[in-house]
Design a protein around this motif. Structure first.
Motif, short mmCIF file in Angstrom:
data_model
loop_
_atom_site.label_atom_id
_atom_site.label_comp_id
_atom_site.label_asym_id
_atom_site.label_seq_id
_atom_site.Cartn_x
_atom_site.Cartn_y
_atom_site.Cartn_z
N GLY A 327 0.81 -1.16 -0.03
CA GLY A 327 -0.10 -0.09 -0.02
C GLY A 327 0.83 1.22 -0.04
O GLY A 327 2.05 1.14 -0.23
N PRO A 328 0.02 2.28 0.09
CA PRO A 328 0.99 3.70 0.20
C PRO A 328 1.92 3.89 1.27
O PRO A 328 1.52 3.22 2.28
CB PRO A 328 -0.19 4.86 0.10
CG PRO A 328 -1.45 4.15 0.64
CD PRO A 328 -1.15 2.63 0.06
N SER A 329 2.86 4.47 1.23
CA SER A 329 3.55 4.89 2.44
C SER A 329 2.76 5.80 3.57
O SER A 329 2.46 6.86 3.11
CB SER A 329 5.05 5.84 2.19
OG SER A 329 5.58 6.20 3.19
N THR A 330 2.59 5.29 4.73
CA THR A 330 1.90 5.94 5.73
C THR A 330 2.66 5.94 7.14
O THR A 330 1.99 6.70 7.86
CB THR A 330 0.46 5.12 6.01
OG1 THR A 330 1.00 4.01 6.35
CG2 THR A 330 -0.19 4.92 4.69
N TYR A 331 4.01 5.88 7.05
CA TYR A 331 4.45 6.02 8.06
C TYR A 331 4.97 7.60 8.40
O TYR A 331 5.93 8.14 7.37
CB TYR A 331 5.77 5.36 8.47
CG TYR A 331 6.73 5.51 9.72
CD1 TYR A 331 6.29 5.19 10.92
CD2 TYR A 331 7.96 5.98 9.10
CE1 TYR A 331 7.02 5.40 11.97
CE2 TYR A 331 8.73 6.25 10.40
CZ TYR A 331 8.47 6.17 11.86
OH TYR A 331 8.95 6.42 12.91
N TRP A 332 4.68 8.39 9.48
CA TRP A 332 4.85 9.61 9.54
C TRP A 332 5.92 9.98 10.52
O TRP A 332 6.06 10.97 11.08
CB TRP A 332 3.65 10.35 9.79
CG TRP A 332 2.91 10.02 10.73
CD1 TRP A 332 1.71 9.00 10.34
CD2 TRP A 332 2.89 10.28 12.06
NE1 TRP A 332 1.38 8.85 11.65
CE2 TRP A 332 1.77 9.53 12.52
CE3 TRP A 332 3.52 11.15 12.99
CZ2 TRP A 332 1.32 9.62 13.88
CZ3 TRP A 332 3.34 11.26 14.17
CH2 TRP A 332 2.31 10.38 14.73
N GLY A 333 6.77 8.83 11.34
CA GLY A 333 7.45 9.03 12.58
C GLY A 333 8.67 9.59 11.99
O GLY A 333 9.24 9.93 11.09
N GLU A 481 6.91 14.74 2.59
CA GLU A 481 6.54 13.35 2.43
C GLU A 481 5.92 12.91 3.82
O GLU A 481 4.98 12.15 3.88
CB GLU A 481 7.73 12.30 2.29
CG GLU A 481 8.11 12.75 0.69
CD GLU A 481 9.49 11.97 0.19
OE1 GLU A 481 9.78 10.98 1.05
OE2 GLU A 481 9.95 11.73 -0.79
N LYS A 482 6.59 13.13 4.89
CA LYS A 482 6.05 12.86 6.17
C LYS A 482 4.52 13.44 6.26
O LYS A 482 3.79 12.60 7.00
CB LYS A 482 6.83 13.61 7.16
CG LYS A 482 8.26 12.73 7.43
CD LYS A 482 8.14 11.19 7.60
CE LYS A 482 9.49 10.82 7.84
NZ LYS A 482 9.58 9.39 8.41
N ALA A 483 4.19 14.69 5.89
CA ALA A 483 2.79 15.24 6.05
C ALA A 483 1.96 14.42 5.11
O ALA A 483 0.85 14.26 5.38
CB ALA A 483 2.92 16.69 5.63
N GLN A 484 2.57 13.93 3.86
CA GLN A 484 1.54 13.30 3.00
C GLN A 484 1.41 11.73 3.55
O GLN A 484 0.20 11.35 3.39
CB GLN A 484 2.30 12.96 1.49
CG GLN A 484 2.50 14.47 0.96
CD GLN A 484 3.44 14.40 -0.25
OE1 GLN A 484 3.72 13.00 -0.63
NE2 GLN A 484 3.64 15.24 -1.03
#
Length: 823
Positions: A327-333, A481-484
């Motif tokens: 799936g899409p990249s969802t890690y924002w840490g 990218e983290k916000a996305q």
């Protein structure tokens, strides 16, 4: 007239009523009674069945493999090299010649080569066996936790559900995706080790101490020294807790357990010596990891932590997101990426809190303290506590990724959760120890459900705003990218909160219904099984993916092109695999020695790492001719044509371009000139300089007896090529003809375990040349020199391991015979 006869006509006598013979009713035990009579057997069967259901795809598809990030890049190659060598030589290889110009196989640690489960890799296809080992340890985690909880006095229901919560915790199952098998092994073995310590201290009988020694040795043999070290924290603290809880530190009673415990630890260390003795020396002196532990210090040790912004993952596994290919990249840490989860599960955390509030048992206080200790360490530099770990706790400076200690708080919370199950289902049960309830557990669970629902409502309403606000409060504001990624994760976070709230209210309803008599014990068990397994399965399933290994490891046309143009055996050659070309270790897996500016192993020799300039902005391996040629890089595989002096285009296939390096030095040659430089940094700079005559001169770090350094102004004398006449992984022979006294140089990494003997059997010294290579002085004439890998440290460790293992096994058998009466 008797009432059981119907009325009759006058003059007729009543007919006696005839009864059909009744079928004899079964007098055997019911299904529930059979389960109660053999709970261990039925629990193991249930765990096995659930494991097969969840992992049905990988288990029943021997042609497929379980995807693992590290497994794909290194694990398959490491295990294949080990398995193939076992089949042909009936032992392990001592040297890995296929990557980074060679590195020691045992010393540099190529995975679980001594762990018993690795036998599967020898008898089954490696790609299939790798997945089976992980699946086996998910099952064992449940079994061992069930057995430990029963030893603690938990009810069969509490122990069984506790085993379910542990074996399906995301903290364990999510490790399948990154391919972290060693972490899974230690996590699975931890309850068994705690069981052994508990029985050993309580009974003060030798079999349990020897049993603990065997399990502890297995933990070290997993090859994940860092996880075994963290497990030692929990086991050591639990031993001290039991000494206090059982005997209040009365010297007369604790002296014997202390002696036996120390003996077990020493024997375990000896039994696992094959795993740690040689690597310990290697890591301290030769590994490229030295530059991280000594150079970056606190920054390196605190990297890859479970930062504070990920803390809510314990009650909502979806909260931090992940970087999965599905799936899409969802890690924002704050970490670079996230392939696993430290989550324990909402049910386990909620029930652990119930136990802490409602049961004032000493064991609850211990496991609460252990979980807090592990959590503070896992959070890394998010709290100032990690600085204390770094400065005062031994070995912490040698490790990074403090998030690995999360398995300790997962274990502790499940142990506490199992106590809550007994309090909620069997309120009169003491669980084998003194319990003073201070709160109604049903009311505590109700409050937890209400508080969680309030948090979930905030998450459902605010969505991405909660993630950005949380990140700003605990970490750094989200940008780019983290916000996305946070925006992409918002809906998953909402679903996670919703599932958690439904789960907690279902628990509240189940326990209330059981308390009022509306739900039987069997019905409660079925409901708890569903609530424990289904939400965790829903989350865990994303971390288990099967792929076709042929697509990643099968033959490609580029392999045939290399082999068709390669020198005839036994001559050796290397291929430079440029970035964005072939996967790391792909060529090595197919028996072709591979060079790459990437890590490939991560624990390879420091001298080679510096020589190729892997950490430089532009690696010397790619830009410097001397570096490339000295490494015997005969071929270069690139994603596009390379126009460079000395390179000749050979062929192109499937978007890959093969070039031949005409200037590459042979694998072995005799040099007649050398200079001395004791400064290794200066040596490296000299080799990379444009004016260094690397084809006629060597640089040594000391003068050779009987062969003084050559005058730097002397006219250059080119090397004389030598040739390999026999080659194997751990030994090879070189034939050379020296025009005069000189130095046999080998394009092989220097490592002190290698020995050299000439044709007469005379031992020859090996020196380090040109920063990372080997050199052997030779006299004029023809020679046939044999090189063998022999590590005295490893040889001694084998004997030590065999001796200590024999003592542990014999001790278990003898002590069990002496103490064969039940404790």
């Amino acid at each position: 007239m008797p009432k059981d006869h119907p009325p009759t006509r006058k003059g007729q006598s009543p007919k006696p009523k005839t009864h059909k013979p009744e079928r004899p009713r079964s007098v055997g035990p019911s299904f529930r009674e059979r389960i109660a009579a053999r709970p261990v057997r039925w629990a193991i069967l249930a765990y096995a069945l659930l494991t097969v259901i969840f992992f049905a795809g990988p288990i029943f598809s021997p042609g497929k493999m379980v995807f693992g990030s590290d497994t794909m890049s290194a694990g398959v190659f490491f295990r294949s090299l080990s398995a193939e060598f076992w089949r042909s030589h009936f032992r392990l290889p001592m040297w890995d010649p296929y990557i980074h110009a060679g590195l020691p196989f045992v010393d540099a640690m190529h995975g679980d080569i001594f762990y018993p489960a690795s036998i599967l890799q020898i008898i089954l296809p490696v790609t299939y066996a790798l997945g089976l080992k992980l699946i086996l340890h998910v099952f064992l985690a449940g079994v061992f936790m069930f057995l430990f909880l029963r030893v603690l006095g938990r009810s069969d229901v509490g122990a069984f559900v506790g085993g379910l919560l542990y074996m399906w915790t995301p903290c364990l199952v999510s490790l399948v995706y990154p391919g972290h098998d060693g972490k899974m092994y230690v996590t699975a073995l931890l309850p068994l080790a705690f069981l052994m310590v508990h029985r050993a201290v309580v009974t003060r009988r030798l079999p349990w101490f020897f049993g603990f020694g065997l399990v502890y040795a297995l933990m070290i043999l997993t090859a994940h020294v860092q996880m075994a070290y963290y497990a030692s924290w929990g086991l050591g603290l639990y031993f001290l807790f039991l000494l206090w809880d059982q005997y209040r530190f009365q010297l007369r009673k604790i002296a014997l357990p202390i002696v036996f415990f120390v003996l077990a630890v020493l024997l375990a260390g000896g039994a696992s010596a094959v795993q740690w003795m040689a690597p310990y020396q290697y890591l301290a002196k030769y590994s490229q990891r030295i530059q991280h532990t000594e150079g970056r210090g606190y920054e390196w040790s605190s990297s890859w932590a479970m930062h504070s912004e990920e803390l809510l993952s314990e009650v909502n596994p979806e909260f931090p997101g992940a970087n999965l290919s599905s799936g899409p990249s969802t890690y924002w840490g704050q970490n670079f990426f996230k392939l696993n989860s430290e989550a324990v599960g909402v049910m386990a955390v909620a029930l652990a809190v119930v136990a802490f509030v409602a049961a004032r048992a000493p064991s609850i206080w211990f496991f609460a303290g252990l979980s807090l200790l592990a959590l503070l360490h896992a959070l890394g530099d998010s709290t100032p506590v990690f600085r204390l770990f770094f400065e005062f706790v031994p070995m912490v400076k040698k490790f990074r990724a403090p998030s690995m200690s999360s398995f300790l708080f997962a274990f502790s919370w499940v142990v506490m959760a199992s106590r809550s199950l007994d309090l909620l289902l069997e309120p009169r049960r003491s669980g084998g120890v003194s319990v003073r309830r201070s709160r109604d557990p049903h009311r505590v669970l109700l409050v937890i459900a209400m508080v969680y629902s309030g948090i979930a409502l905030i998450g459902l309403v605010t969505g991405p705003s909660l993630l950005t606000g949380w990140a700003s409060a605990f970490g750094e504001p989200l940008t780019g990218e983290k916000a996305q990624a946070a925006a992409a994760n918002a809906n998953s976070m909402r679903i996670g909160f919703l599932i958690g709230a439904i789960l907690l209210w279902a628990l509240v309803g189940l326990f209330r219904l059981h308390k009022r008599g509306g739900l039987s014990q069997t019905g409660a068990l079925g409901g708890l099984m569903a609530l424990a397994v289904l939400p965790l399965w829903q989350f865990d399933a994303r971390f288990v993916t099967t792929i076709d290994p042929k697509r990643s490891y099968g033959d490609r046309p580029i392999l045939n092109l290399i082999r068709q143009n390669a020198p005839a055996p036994p001559e050796r050659y290397r291929v430079l695999n440029l970035p964005r070309t072939l996967d790391d270790n792909y060529l090595a897996l197919h028996g072709i020695e591979e060079l790459s500016p990437s890590a490939m192993h991560g624990n390879h020799l420091l001298t080679h790492d510096n020589f190729v300039g892997r950490h430089d902005p532009t690696p010397a391996l790619v830009t410097n001719a001397a570096t490339l040629n000295l490494l015997n890089a005969v071929f270069i595989v690139a994603p596009q044509p390379v126009s460079r002096s000395g390179f000749t285009f050979v062929a192109q296939s499937q978007g890959l371009y093969l070039h031949r390096n005409q200037d590459a030095l042979p694998r072995a040659a005799v040099f007649y000139q050398y200079e001395v430089n004791t400064d290794s940094n200066a040596t490296l700079a000299r080799i990379r300089s444009d004016d260094f005559p690397y084809r006629s001169r060597l640089i040594l770090d000391q003068a050779l007896p009987g062969l003084p350094p050559t005058d730097t102004l002397a006219p250059p004398v080119l090397f004389t090529p030598a040739r390999m006449v026999a080659w194997d992984t751990d030994n090879f022979e070189v034939e050379c003809s020296a025009e005069r006294d000189g130095i046999l140089w080998l394009s092989e990494n220097y490592y002190p375990a290698w020995t050299a003997t000439d044709e007469t059997g005379r031992s020859l010294p090996i020196y380090r040349a040109d920063y990372t290579f080997r050199a052997v002085p030779v006299t004029a004439g023809t020679h046939r020199i044999k090189f063998d890998f022999h590590s005295s440290v490893f040889a001694n460790s084998v004997w030590l391991s065999l001796a200590c293992l024999a003592i542990l096994i014999a001790g278990c058998g003898w002590a069990a015979w002496v103490h064969r009466r039940p404790a």
